[in-house]
Design an enzyme around this catalytic site. Sequence first.
Site, PDB file in Angstrom:
ATOM      1  N   SER A 176       0.918  -1.310   0.108  1.00 29.78           N
ATOM      2  CA  SER A 176       0.045   0.019   0.155  1.00 29.78           C
ATOM      3  C   SER A 176       0.808   0.936  -0.279  1.00 29.78           C
ATOM      4  CB  SER A 176      -0.959   0.503   1.335  1.00 29.78           C
ATOM      5  OG  SER A 176      -1.884  -1.467   1.421  1.00 29.78           O
TER       6      SER A 176
HETATM    7  N1  SAH Z   1      -0.814  -4.769   3.787  1.00 26.58           N
HETATM    8  C1  SAH Z   1      -0.002  -5.648   3.087  1.00 26.58           C
HETATM    9  C2  SAH Z   1      -0.835  -5.115   1.713  1.00 26.58           C
HETATM   10  C3  SAH Z   1      -1.784  -5.254   1.450  1.00 26.58           C
HETATM   11  S1  SAH Z   1      -2.521  -6.452  -0.112  1.00 26.58           S
HETATM   12  C4  SAH Z   1       0.935  -4.758   2.924  1.00 26.58           C
HETATM   13  O1  SAH Z   1       1.519  -3.835   3.931  1.00 26.58           O
HETATM   14  O2  SAH Z   1       1.850  -4.812   1.789  1.00 26.58           O
HETATM   15  C5  SAH Z   1      -3.443  -7.458  -0.195  1.00 26.58           C
HETATM   16  C6  SAH Z   1      -3.085  -8.589   0.735  1.00 26.58           C
HETATM   17  O3  SAH Z   1      -4.199 -10.055   0.758  1.00 26.58           O
HETATM   18  C7  SAH Z   1      -3.235 -10.215  -0.748  1.00 26.58           C
HETATM   19  O4  SAH Z   1      -1.453  -9.935  -0.938  1.00 26.58           O
HETATM   20  C8  SAH Z   1      -3.193 -10.828  -0.678  1.00 26.58           C
HETATM   21  O5  SAH Z   1      -2.952 -12.132  -1.396  1.00 26.58           O
HETATM   22  C9  SAH Z   1      -3.758 -11.401   1.061  1.00 26.58           C
HETATM   23  N2  SAH Z   1      -5.646 -11.132   0.827  1.00 26.58           N
HETATM   24  C10 SAH Z   1      -6.352 -11.591   0.130  1.00 26.58           C
HETATM   25  N3  SAH Z   1      -7.838 -12.312  -0.086  1.00 26.58           N
HETATM   26  C11 SAH Z   1      -7.428 -12.738   1.396  1.00 26.58           C
HETATM   27  C12 SAH Z   1      -8.012 -13.703   2.347  1.00 26.58           C
HETATM   28  N4  SAH Z   1      -9.443 -13.888   1.831  1.00 26.58           N
HETATM   29  N5  SAH Z   1      -7.243 -13.804   3.455  1.00 26.58           N
HETATM   30  C13 SAH Z   1      -5.401 -13.741   3.603  1.00 26.58           C
HETATM   31  N6  SAH Z   1      -4.861 -12.811   2.237  1.00 26.58           N
HETATM   32  C14 SAH Z   1      -5.948 -12.089   1.610  1.00 26.58           C
END
Ligand code: SAH
Length: 202
Positions: free
Chosen positions: A49
Amino acid sequence: MELRSQGMSDTGVLSAIERVPRELFVPEAFQDQAYENIALPIGAGQTISQPQIVAEMTSALELGPRLKVLEIGTGSGYQAAVLSYLCRRLYTVERHRTLAEEAEARFQQLRLSNIVMLVGDGSEGWPAQAPFDRIIVTAQAAMLPDVLLGQLREGGVMILPMVEKGRAQKVVRLRRTAEGVEKETLMDARFVPLLDGLPPVE
Ligand code: SAH
């Protein structure tokens, strides 16, 4: 400095952000952009992000050194690292094993020993560790996640990006009270979707 000039005044959050080397969380090809205020790709079709969003969501979570926090969507681990400086213990769930393993290696390198990781479907939360004082979801949900709300302690706060029917994506803050759930809309957002289940074998 840029976050400060954009109006971020939460000194606890600013100092946590200062302690986390963002270049460690982005692929080599993007390292020269690690300190720009932009989201960047991290593999598996996901993104780290924008620092401003990380700062604002972290601040909105009203953290404290005694709190137990759940993050859904570890991704690169950057948001998790920032959170870990501001709470007692951070539980974080990621559905992509490869991303989870890379994040875990970063936590070890930075000696962030109060982060616990789980590879799994974050829509289910982390029932064995519930209840949590705070929950932050870093992928966009299509509806109020009742399962996660059920793992939030009374008085607890949850922050998540959501899309409500036909509307633009917004970060919302949910507060669980004795009477029910209070909802506030905080800011615009652009997160990848929260997906169900685990990805095909990686
Ligand atoms: N917080 C992260 C950015 C997140 S991007 C950072 O600081 O880099 C969103 C993330 O959510 C992705 O890695 C994606 O794989 C994960 N995601 C999406 N759906 C999910 C689910 N149901 N359970 C766990 N992770 C999930």
